[in-house]
Design a protein around this motif. Structure first.
Motif, PDB file in Angstrom:
ATOM      1  N   GLU A 241       0.835  -1.215   0.000  1.00  0.00           N
ATOM      2  CA  GLU A 241       0.000   0.000   0.000  1.00  0.00           C
ATOM      3  C   GLU A 241       0.865   1.260   0.000  1.00  0.00           C
TER       4      GLU A 241
ATOM      5  N   ASN B  75      -2.288  -8.413  -7.082  1.00  0.00           N
ATOM      6  CA  ASN B  75      -3.223  -7.616  -6.292  1.00  0.00           C
ATOM      7  C   ASN B  75      -3.885  -6.539  -7.161  1.00  0.00           C
ATOM      8  N   HIS B  76      -5.140  -6.802  -7.536  1.00  0.00           N
ATOM      9  CA  HIS B  76      -5.793  -5.857  -8.455  1.00  0.00           C
ATOM     10  C   HIS B  76      -6.136  -4.537  -7.769  1.00  0.00           C
ATOM     11  N   THR B  77      -6.295  -4.587  -6.442  1.00  0.00           N
ATOM     12  CA  THR B  77      -6.604  -3.347  -5.717  1.00  0.00           C
ATOM     13  C   THR B  77      -5.418  -2.383  -5.805  1.00  0.00           C
TER      14      THR B  77
ATOM     15  N   LYS C 245      -5.174   1.341  -7.334  1.00  0.00           N
ATOM     16  CA  LYS C 245      -4.605   2.462  -6.558  1.00  0.00           C
ATOM     17  C   LYS C 245      -3.474   3.131  -7.343  1.00  0.00           C
TER      18      LYS C 245
ATOM     19  N   LYS D 146     -11.517  -9.458 -11.942  1.00  0.00           N
ATOM     20  CA  LYS D 146     -10.616  -8.475 -11.326  1.00  0.00           C
ATOM     21  C   LYS D 146      -9.845  -7.709 -12.404  1.00  0.00           C
TER      22      LYS D 146
ATOM     23  N   GLU E 107     -12.052  -5.032 -13.641  1.00  0.00           N
ATOM     24  CA  GLU E 107     -12.124  -3.851 -12.751  1.00  0.00           C
ATOM     25  C   GLU E 107     -10.950  -2.904 -13.019  1.00  0.00           C
TER      26      GLU E 107
END
Ligand code: SF4
Length: 401
Positions: free
Chosen positions: A47, A71-73, A77, A98, A101
């Motif tokens: 992150e 990690n698609h999140t 980001k 994913k 997205e």
């Protein structure tokens, strides 16, 4: 930075720092930009790295690619943080939903992606094919990735297919270039140390680039100095005359005719040339036995002997100089050339003295490596033009075994 569509092949590298360590990352980004990177990739595994991207993107002199795995999140980001491109392998990001997205956000922002496959992580349904035909397996995986992008109505991407094997890199990219119309990112993954990795990359990427395949390249070397990767990439592009950047140094391989410390002279010339941006060609010959020989086209050159040497320009003697002053006088002449607006001025007396030195040191009969190579080249040409060219002759029976 345009990629593909006939744009010059772009040079990229990847930082080796922890991305969130802003001072270290920014220092490396600036160093690679100075070395000539067109684009730089940073790893985004946490992150805090995605968070750091905002500052990196704002401060970087060149576009930033966020490198995401699993990690698609984080990919989303990174896109929202302003990354100029995001690299991901759709196969390891958690399924088509994913990927969709991520694509939705990339489309909304108009940000390109680099999508691809690695030989070490092909999808499970291609395992048998990978065993039987690794090249076909890589290409199939890449084509399936492209089909997924097209199903998602997304075409703002380049494709990469990474393998640690040079022959597989060459074969698979040749095949993929025939099957898809999208730009290709080339690299030999985990190529190795500066020495072996540079050679593997030069062979693999050089072969493809010489075929006209590849729109952006990265040289992967086991070094913390990412700028070394950039320098190697540029040497490959310069050798193929695909792009120009800075001076080109030509130096003979030396042989038993050498009479001065050419190793140090070449290293010094190379070091001092780094201060010049123009693609000037400078040659260093270990002796004058060949005359100016194959360095005839160089903008400037030196050839030395035990006590004295000569500076020349475009095949013409310029000045005779004491051996220990050769490098300094060479750079004096180069600087004068730029001050005059790229004009070489020959002083008649100095040029005549240099020509006299050359005549005394030249030996038109000596069998030098250069002359042998020229003879071999001429013989090969003669053979190719011979009426029996290409015909195979049987060996006499006594040596046929
Ligand atoms: S003969 Fe050729 S290779 Fe040998 S020192 Fe002279 S220029 Fe260099």
């Amino acid at each position: 930075m345009p990629i593909g569509g006939g744009a010059p092949v772009a040079v990229q590298t990847m930082t080796k720092t922890e991305t969130a360590d802003l001072p270290a990352t920014m220092a490396q980004v600036r160093r690679v930009a100075e070395a000539g990177a067109d684009i730089v990739r940073v790893a985004v595994p946490r992150e805090k790295d995605a968070e750091a991207l905002k500052t990196i993107v704002a401060q970087s002199p060149i576009p930033i690619i966020a490198d995401i795995h699993f990690n698609h999140t984080l990919a989303i980001k990174a896109l929202r943080a302003g990354a100029h491109c995001v690299r991901l392998n759709p196969g390891n990001i958690g399924g088509p939903d994913k990927v969709a997205e991520v694509i939705a956000v990339a489309s909304e922002l108009g940000t390109p992606l680099r999508v691809g496959v690695n030989s070490g992580s092909l999808p499970a349904h291609l395992r048998q094919l990978e065993y039987d035909n690794p090249v076909e397996a890589l290409v199939t995986a890449a084509v399936e990735t492209v089909e997924l992008m097209e199903r998602l109505d997304f075409d703002n991407f380049k494709v990469s297919m990474k393998s640690t094997s040079v022959p597989n890199t060459i074969a698979s990219n040749r095949l993929l270039a025939q099957r898809i119309p999208y730009p290709l990112h080339l690299g030999v993954t985990e190529a190795g140390t500066k020495w072996s990795g540079s050679l593997k990359s030069a062979v693999g990427l050089g072969t493809l680039l010489a075929d006209g395949i590849g729109d952006t390249i990265r040289i992967s070397l086991s070094t913390f100095h990412a700028e070394e990767e950039v320098k190697v990439a540029w040497e490959i592009l310069k050798a193929l005359k695909l792009r120009e950047r800075g001076p080109v140094l030509i130096a003979c391989p030396t042989c038993g005719r050498l009479q001065f410390d050419m190793d140090s002279v070449v290293a010094e010339v190379e070091r001092r040339l780094e201060a010049y941006e123009d693609p000037i060609e400078v040659s260093v010959l270990g002796c004058a036995v060949n005359g100016i020989g194959e360095a005839r086209h160089a903008d400037f050159g030196i050839t030395g002997a035990k006590d004295a040497g000569m500076i020349y320009s475009k095949g013409e003697p310029l000045r005779k100089v004491r051996t220990e002053e050769l490098v300094d006088v060479l750079f004096e002449e180069i600087d004068k050339y730029y001050e005059r607006g790229k004009v070489v001025e020959f002083d008649k007396t100095a040029a005549a003295e240099a020509a006299e030195w050359l005549a005394a040191n030249e030996d038109a009969t000596a069998m030098t490596p250069e002359r042998l190579a020229a003879l071999e080249k001429a013989a090969a040409l003669d053979e190719a033009q011979s009426p029996v060219a290409g015909r195979r002759f049987k060996r006499p029976p006594d040596i046929a075994a």
